[in-house]
Design a protein around this motif. Sequence first.
Motif, PDB file in Angstrom:
ATOM      1  N   ARG A  58     -15.631  30.426  67.726  1.00  0.00           N
ATOM      2  CA  ARG A  58     -16.796  29.281  67.821  1.00  0.00           C
ATOM      3  C   ARG A  58     -16.454  28.349  68.966  1.00  0.00           C
ATOM      4  NH1 ARG A  58     -17.249  24.728  65.139  1.00  0.00           N
ATOM      5  NH2 ARG A  58     -19.546  23.552  65.440  1.00  0.00           N
ATOM      6  N   LEU A  59     -17.256  28.090  69.998  1.00  0.00           N
ATOM      7  CA  LEU A  59     -17.006  27.143  70.944  1.00  0.00           C
ATOM      8  C   LEU A  59     -17.063  25.710  70.373  1.00  0.00           C
ATOM      9  CD1 LEU A  59     -16.558  27.098  74.004  1.00  0.00           C
ATOM     10  CD2 LEU A  59     -19.546  26.818  74.001  1.00  0.00           C
ATOM     11  N   VAL A  60     -15.922  25.086  70.511  1.00  0.00           N
ATOM     12  CA  VAL A  60     -15.647  23.795  69.927  1.00  0.00           C
ATOM     13  C   VAL A  60     -15.364  22.804  71.107  1.00  0.00           C
ATOM     14  CG1 VAL A  60     -15.018  24.733  67.696  1.00  0.00           C
ATOM     15  CG2 VAL A  60     -13.302  24.451  69.321  1.00  0.00           C
ATOM     16  N   GLY A  61     -15.207  23.249  72.363  1.00  0.00           N
ATOM     17  CA  GLY A  61     -14.470  22.379  73.376  1.00  0.00           C
ATOM     18  C   GLY A  61     -15.094  22.833  74.672  1.00  0.00           C
ATOM     19  N   ILE A  62     -15.407  21.999  75.565  1.00  0.00           N
ATOM     20  CA  ILE A  62     -15.510  22.401  77.191  1.00  0.00           C
ATOM     21  C   ILE A  62     -14.964  21.597  78.058  1.00  0.00           C
ATOM     22  CG2 ILE A  62     -17.807  23.284  76.519  1.00  0.00           C
ATOM     23  CD1 ILE A  62     -19.172  20.817  77.405  1.00  0.00           C
TER      24      ILE A  62
END
Length: 145
Positions: A58-62
């Motif tokens: 799951r994408l949790v930071g960019i």
Amino acid sequence: MVEVGPLGEQERDAWQELFRGYTEFYRRVMPQESYDRAWREFREDTRMHALGARIDGRLVGITHFLVHPSTSSADVCYLQDLFTSPEARGRGVARALIEAVVDWARARECARVYWHTQETNATARRLYDQVALNKGFIQYQVPLD
């Protein structure tokens, strides 16, 4: 475990949600066209670059970054945006994103990676003080819009 890598096409919505969180943190409002333009640039991966951090897929930071010339050194890498979802904070996401940008810049022989944050951003600054040097510069701006 935090895994960092390029953003996938299927992550557009998750990326935009995180980027909106970033802009809201800094009390900015961006029109949809700005998100669309940034996404196009990141997909082209020539002028502006982006990486995402994932926990359990799951994408949790960019992070968003770019390279620019310097008058006094080799090119430098500017880490422009960094944001972690509130529920993932304290799990090493921001540190992993910074390390990935540093590795990316080192592989391209940049002289340094640098970024700005607000003086009042105490939570982020605790991490930044561990991974980078605060050179004491103050930023000035002349808005053109």
